[in-house]
Scaffold this motif. Structure first.
Motif, PDB file in Angstrom:
ATOM      1  N   CYS A 496      81.251  -7.703  33.025  1.00 48.02           N
ATOM      2  CA  CYS A 496      82.044  -8.915  32.792  1.00 48.02           C
ATOM      3  C   CYS A 496      81.374 -10.218  33.227  1.00 48.02           C
ATOM      4  O   CYS A 496      80.497 -10.219  34.086  1.00 48.02           O
ATOM      5  N   THR A 497      81.891 -11.298  32.624  1.00 47.71           N
ATOM      6  CA  THR A 497      81.592 -12.643  33.110  1.00 47.71           C
ATOM      7  C   THR A 497      82.876 -13.179  33.737  1.00 47.71           C
ATOM      8  O   THR A 497      83.965 -12.686  33.445  1.00 47.71           O
ATOM      9  N   VAL A 498      82.717 -14.206  34.586  1.00 43.83           N
ATOM     10  CA  VAL A 498      83.888 -14.920  35.087  1.00 43.83           C
ATOM     11  C   VAL A 498      83.655 -16.410  34.823  1.00 43.83           C
ATOM     12  O   VAL A 498      82.561 -16.922  35.049  1.00 43.83           O
ATOM     13  N   SER A 499      84.686 -17.072  34.308  1.00 45.04           N
ATOM     14  CA  SER A 499      84.562 -18.493  33.975  1.00 45.04           C
ATOM     15  C   SER A 499      85.678 -19.260  34.655  1.00 45.04           C
ATOM     16  O   SER A 499      86.804 -18.758  34.779  1.00 45.04           O
ATOM     17  N   ILE A 500      85.360 -20.497  35.074  1.00 47.97           N
ATOM     18  CA  ILE A 500      86.400 -21.343  35.669  1.00 47.97           C
ATOM     19  C   ILE A 500      86.869 -22.328  34.597  1.00 47.97           C
ATOM     20  O   ILE A 500      86.069 -23.038  33.988  1.00 47.97           O
ATOM     21  N   VAL A 501      88.194 -22.323  34.378  1.00 48.34           N
ATOM     22  CA  VAL A 501      88.774 -23.078  33.261  1.00 48.34           C
ATOM     23  C   VAL A 501      89.969 -23.861  33.805  1.00 48.34           C
ATOM     24  O   VAL A 501      90.688 -23.365  34.677  1.00 48.34           O
ATOM     25  N   ALA A 502      90.179 -25.058  33.259  1.00 51.61           N
ATOM     26  CA  ALA A 502      91.368 -25.830  33.667  1.00 51.61           C
ATOM     27  C   ALA A 502      92.605 -25.119  33.095  1.00 51.61           C
ATOM     28  O   ALA A 502      92.595 -24.666  31.953  1.00 51.61           O
ATOM     29  N   GLU A 503      93.651 -25.048  33.944  1.00 56.51           N
ATOM     30  CA  GLU A 503      94.836 -24.247  33.603  1.00 56.51           C
ATOM     31  C   GLU A 503      95.397 -24.555  32.211  1.00 56.51           C
ATOM     32  O   GLU A 503      95.715 -23.646  31.449  1.00 56.51           O
ATOM     33  N   ASP A 504      95.467 -25.854  31.855  1.00 53.86           N
ATOM     34  CA  ASP A 504      96.087 -26.197  30.566  1.00 53.86           C
ATOM     35  C   ASP A 504      95.185 -25.896  29.372  1.00 53.86           C
ATOM     36  O   ASP A 504      95.581 -26.068  28.232  1.00 53.86           O
ATOM     37  N   LYS A 505      93.948 -25.444  29.642  1.00 53.44           N
ATOM     38  CA  LYS A 505      93.024 -25.161  28.529  1.00 53.44           C
ATOM     39  C   LYS A 505      92.782 -23.650  28.365  1.00 53.44           C
ATOM     40  O   LYS A 505      91.983 -23.248  27.528  1.00 53.44           O
ATOM     41  N   VAL A 506      93.475 -22.856  29.180  1.00 45.21           N
ATOM     42  CA  VAL A 506      93.146 -21.424  29.191  1.00 45.21           C
ATOM     43  C   VAL A 506      93.369 -20.760  27.829  1.00 45.21           C
ATOM     44  O   VAL A 506      92.499 -20.028  27.324  1.00 45.21           O
ATOM     45  N   ASP A 507      94.507 -21.038  27.200  1.00 44.87           N
ATOM     46  CA  ASP A 507      94.800 -20.364  25.923  1.00 44.87           C
ATOM     47  C   ASP A 507      93.757 -20.720  24.867  1.00 44.87           C
ATOM     48  O   ASP A 507      93.248 -19.864  24.144  1.00 44.87           O
ATOM     49  N   ALA A 508      93.454 -22.030  24.794  1.00 47.82           N
ATOM     50  CA  ALA A 508      92.471 -22.480  23.796  1.00 47.82           C
ATOM     51  C   ALA A 508      91.105 -21.864  24.096  1.00 47.82           C
ATOM     52  O   ALA A 508      90.361 -21.461  23.182  1.00 47.82           O
ATOM     53  N   PHE A 509      90.776 -21.763  25.379  1.00 49.64           N
ATOM     54  CA  PHE A 509      89.498 -21.187  25.798  1.00 49.64           C
ATOM     55  C   PHE A 509      89.408 -19.722  25.351  1.00 49.64           C
ATOM     56  O   PHE A 509      88.437 -19.305  24.720  1.00 49.64           O
ATOM     57  N   ILE A 510      90.435 -18.972  25.641  1.00 49.51           N
ATOM     58  CA  ILE A 510      90.413 -17.545  25.295  1.00 49.51           C
ATOM     59  C   ILE A 510      90.322 -17.388  23.776  1.00 49.51           C
ATOM     60  O   ILE A 510      89.578 -16.538  23.259  1.00 49.51           O
ATOM     61  N   LYS A 511      91.042 -18.227  23.060  1.00 49.10           N
ATOM     62  CA  LYS A 511      91.026 -18.135  21.593  1.00 49.10           C
ATOM     63  C   LYS A 511      89.609 -18.397  21.063  1.00 49.10           C
ATOM     64  O   LYS A 511      89.066 -17.618  20.268  1.00 49.10           O
ATOM     65  N   GLN A 512      88.985 -19.466  21.580  1.00 51.64           N
ATOM     66  CA  GLN A 512      87.653 -19.811  21.054  1.00 51.64           C
ATOM     67  C   GLN A 512      86.614 -18.729  21.389  1.00 51.64           C
ATOM     68  O   GLN A 512      85.820 -18.349  20.527  1.00 51.64           O
ATOM     69  N   VAL A 513      86.633 -18.234  22.627  1.00 53.30           N
ATOM     70  CA  VAL A 513      85.647 -17.194  22.990  1.00 53.30           C
ATOM     71  C   VAL A 513      85.910 -15.930  22.159  1.00 53.30           C
ATOM     72  O   VAL A 513      84.979 -15.283  21.672  1.00 53.30           O
ATOM     73  N   SER A 514      87.176 -15.614  21.951  1.00 55.04           N
ATOM     74  CA  SER A 514      87.514 -14.421  21.166  1.00 55.04           C
ATOM     75  C   SER A 514      86.971 -14.534  19.747  1.00 55.04           C
ATOM     76  O   SER A 514      86.592 -13.534  19.136  1.00 55.04           O
ATOM     77  N   GLU A 515      86.945 -15.773  19.240  1.00 53.97           N
ATOM     78  CA  GLU A 515      86.481 -15.955  17.853  1.00 53.97           C
ATOM     79  C   GLU A 515      84.969 -16.081  17.739  1.00 53.97           C
ATOM     80  O   GLU A 515      84.397 -15.872  16.680  1.00 53.97           O
ATOM     81  N   THR A 516      84.311 -16.428  18.859  1.00 56.11           N
ATOM     82  CA  THR A 516      82.878 -16.703  18.723  1.00 56.11           C
ATOM     83  C   THR A 516      81.967 -15.612  19.296  1.00 56.11           C
ATOM     84  O   THR A 516      80.819 -15.487  18.877  1.00 56.11           O
ATOM     85  N   TYR A 517      82.438 -14.832  20.263  1.00 58.03           N
ATOM     86  CA  TYR A 517      81.557 -13.787  20.817  1.00 58.03           C
ATOM     87  C   TYR A 517      81.503 -12.631  19.816  1.00 58.03           C
ATOM     88  O   TYR A 517      82.536 -12.013  19.511  1.00 58.03           O
ATOM     89  N   PRO A 518      80.328 -12.357  19.260  1.00 54.92           N
ATOM     90  CA  PRO A 518      80.252 -11.400  18.153  1.00 54.92           C
ATOM     91  C   PRO A 518      80.912 -10.050  18.433  1.00 54.92           C
ATOM     92  O   PRO A 518      81.555  -9.495  17.551  1.00 54.92           O
ATOM     93  N   LEU A 519      80.780  -9.547  19.676  1.00 55.20           N
ATOM     94  CA  LEU A 519      81.321  -8.206  19.936  1.00 55.20           C
ATOM     95  C   LEU A 519      82.855  -8.176  20.016  1.00 55.20           C
ATOM     96  O   LEU A 519      83.455  -7.111  20.111  1.00 55.20           O
ATOM     97  N   TYR A 520      83.491  -9.364  19.976  1.00 57.27           N
ATOM     98  CA  TYR A 520      84.964  -9.387  19.979  1.00 57.27           C
ATOM     99  C   TYR A 520      85.535  -9.401  18.563  1.00 57.27           C
ATOM    100  O   TYR A 520      86.744  -9.285  18.396  1.00 57.27           O
ATOM    101  N   LYS A 521      84.650  -9.580  17.573  1.00 55.29           N
ATOM    102  CA  LYS A 521      85.177  -9.801  16.218  1.00 55.29           C
ATOM    103  C   LYS A 521      86.006  -8.613  15.712  1.00 55.29           C
ATOM    104  O   LYS A 521      86.959  -8.798  14.971  1.00 55.29           O
ATOM    105  N   SER A 522      85.638  -7.415  16.152  1.00 59.81           N
ATOM    106  CA  SER A 522      86.382  -6.245  15.639  1.00 59.81           C
ATOM    107  C   SER A 522      87.583  -5.896  16.529  1.00 59.81           C
ATOM    108  O   SER A 522      88.286  -4.927  16.277  1.00 59.81           O
ATOM    109  N   LEU A 523      87.818  -6.703  17.585  1.00 54.88           N
ATOM    110  CA  LEU A 523      88.920  -6.367  18.503  1.00 54.88           C
ATOM    111  C   LEU A 523      90.183  -7.170  18.178  1.00 54.88           C
ATOM    112  O   LEU A 523      90.113  -8.308  17.735  1.00 54.88           O
ATOM    113  N   SER A 524      91.331  -6.566  18.436  1.00 53.51           N
ATOM    114  CA  SER A 524      92.587  -7.317  18.341  1.00 53.51           C
ATOM    115  C   SER A 524      93.593  -6.690  19.295  1.00 53.51           C
ATOM    116  O   SER A 524      93.312  -5.655  19.918  1.00 53.51           O
ATOM    117  N   GLY A 525      94.761  -7.302  19.407  1.00 51.38           N
ATOM    118  CA  GLY A 525      95.860  -6.763  20.210  1.00 51.38           C
ATOM    119  C   GLY A 525      95.451  -6.432  21.638  1.00 51.38           C
ATOM    120  O   GLY A 525      94.732  -7.196  22.281  1.00 51.38           O
TER     121      GLY A 525
END
Ligand code: A2G
Length: 547
Positions: A496-525
């Motif tokens: 794993c990695t650990v990232s420090i994110v501002a609380e109000d940006k967490v959802d957007a952060f998770i969404k963007q990383v989920s869409e851009t990290y190639p190994l997440y593309k086949s994952l859902s739910g």
């Protein structure tokens, strides 16, 4: 908080659930485990024990050099339901024999295991007494097997409590394991397994009894003692780890991260996390199997840092015995005349000395730089710099561990260790300062912590060489998605990695990383939610006495 406190044993789980976090449905998990145990073994468990995984915020690969680290327990944990077995199911049934263990795993890919310790004897029968040197369990160190971690925990309990006395054999035990810490993810599933297993065997053998009265306090095992046992137990699986994961799993508290120092003795203090900061774990999905890679990765790093410590001590004219395996933190202590009994030197002094060490480490470079600029020394050069003979060096540093390398990167490893130790102290100071002046800008604080995390990742990648392309990519994508800092967490080489994110940006952060990290593309739910998730410090290991 103190490592002297006893392990909490709950009799009412509602008190506990509130401290664990809200991502997992804890009540459901604990109930299902108890029901499953009943189905498999035909009776209720006597205890359920819990040991959490951890996320290390900063301080990588420096715990085994005895420098302080800064992890927090996470909500994801290992649970083990267990009960002594009293009645044989048939005359041929050996599972009720003293010492026998029947271990089941809720994950169907792991088969049921049954094992019992054998005795290694010393001496002969004298006065009707057999002296037992130690109990023995076969643990396969070459291959990662789930039950090895159960055996590792059992080993410690056997040899700490049942040595030399044939009349007090451990009770036979049935146990069922379930885990929410992904294996090989850098979130310390292995230490959580070993801590949970150690707790299991302590509990069923009455060493962790909820019914002990106040006056029996001396019999209760303290958190610090459990950490020491779990670290020794983990060695049995073949990794020469430091004590960070076990200490985080046992001593953590729900309100803060932990600053854990190991020298001159195990010590813990809370590191309050700034409001508005959220730590998000993202799994690179590269599985790092320590049991298989230890000789070129983890254990090799342990040997490199030990050899660096000897050479530095010699260079600095510090006293060091021929058979003394000095750690880098001890070199720093000896350099300034630190006295163990007086506790750790002041943080200012430690910082000053760490900065000095950054200059002293030049001595670790090879006499002639190689064409690839790697700065590694050969075995011959390392032995020569150590001042030991080849035989002495092998005996001290290589006889207890298998490592494989043509060059040893002593300079780079030491540079990482000293700079990372400094970053931990700086990170902790930023947290303490922010807590002391609540009016300080939380974004500024988050930015400072993020910068230290980014520097740590660079050092892990370039100097300690424990990152990998996927971790580098994931940390870069995390920064692009708004993280102030991002780094690998745990041993590295995957996980794993650990990232420090501002609380109000967490959802957007998770969404963007989920869409851009190639190994997440086949994952859902659930699979995606298990791969990338926000964490909050959770509480440490405990037991529940089922009534
Ligand atoms: O790598 C692993 O998590 C180690 N733990 C831990 O002690 C620490 O050295 C970390 C790197 O910082 C185990 O191997 C159990």
């Amino acid at each position: 908080m103190s490592s002297q406190q006893p392990i909490p044993i709950y009799t009412n789980l509602n008190e506990l659930y509130g401290e664990l976090g809200t991502t997992l449905n804890h009540a459901q998990r604990w109930n299902e485990l108890a029901e499953n145990f009943q189905k498999k073994f035909g009776r209720k468990p006597a205890y359920i024990v819990r040991a959490p995984g951890r996320v290390n915020l900063i301080g990588e690969h420096i715990d085994y050099c005895l420098f302080g680290v800064l992890p927090a327990a996470i909500e994801q944990d290992i649970l083990i339901a267990c009960a002594p077995r009293a009645v044989p199911t048939s005359p041929q049934d050996e599972t009720h024999e003293p010492g026998h263990v029947t271990a089941e795993n809720a994950h169907t890919k792991y088969a049921r295991q049954m094992f019992a310790p054998s005795q290694k004897r010393r001496g002969s029968v004298t006065d009707g007494q057999v002296n037992i040197e130690e109990w023995h369990l076969d643990i396969n160190k070459k291959e990662l097997r789930w039950e090895s971690y159960v055996k590792a925990g059992y080993y410690g309990v056997l040899n700490n409590y049942f040595n030399g006395d044939l009349n007090t054999l451990p009770v036979p035990v049935d146990l069922l394991v379930t885990g929410a810490v992904p294996a090989g993810s850098g979130l310390s599933s292995s230490a959580a397994m070993v801590v949970a297993s150690t707790l299991t065997f302590l509990a069923v053998n009455g060493k962790l009894d909820a019914n002990l009265t106040e006056t029996d306090d001396s019999k209760k095992i303290s958190k610090g003692e459990l950490v020491t046992m779990a670290v020794a137990n983990e060695y049995r699986v073949g990794v020469n780890s430091g004590g960070m994961d076990q200490a985080a799993s046992v001593i953590s508290i729900p309100s803060a991260a932990l600053y854990i120092s190991f020298f001159p003795k195990l010590d813990v203090s809370p590191a309050p996390l700034p409001p508005g900061a959220v730590f998000v774990c993202a799994n690179s999905l590269v599985v790092s199997d320590k049991a298989v890679t230890a000789k070129t990765n983890y254990n090799l790093r342990v040997v490199e840092t030990l050899a660096a410590a000897r050479i530095l001590a010699r260079h600095l004219n510090l006293p060091i015995g021929k058979d003394e395996k000095l750690q880098l933190r001890e070199v720093v202590g000896r350099l300034v005349g630190e006295v163990k009994e007086e506790g750790e030197m002041s943080t200012e002094k430690l910082i000053e000395t760490l900065k000095r060490m950054d200059r002293e480490i030049e001595v670790l470079k090879p006499a002639k730089e190689s064409a690839d600029g790697q700065l590694g020394v050969t075995m011959e050069e390392m032995v020569e710099k150590s001042g030991l003979t080849k035989e002495e060096f092998h005996q001290l540093y290589l006889s207890w561990v298998e490592v494989e390398a043509t060059h040893f990167q002593l300079y780079k490893r030491a540079k990482h260790v000293f700079s990372e130790a400094l970053r931990v102290l700086q990170f902790r100071q930023v947290c303490l300062d922010a807590a002391a002046s609540p009016s300080s800008s939380s974004l500024e604080v988050i930015e400072k912590l993020g910068n230290l995390m980014n520097e740590s990742q660079k050092s892990c990648n370039e100097l300690f060489q424990c990152s990998c392309p996927e971790l580098n990519q994931l940390t870069t994508l995390a920064r692009e998605a708004g993280a102030y800092g991002s780094r690998l967490t745990g041993a590295g080489w995957g996980g794993c990695t650990v990232s420090i994110v501002a609380e109000d940006k967490v959802d957007a952060f998770i969404k963007q990383v989920s869409e851009t990290y190639p190994l997440y593309k086949s994952l859902s739910g659930d699979a995606l939610r298990e791969a990338i998730f926000a964490t909050k410090p959770s509480s440490g290991a405990c037991g529940f006495a089922v009534s």
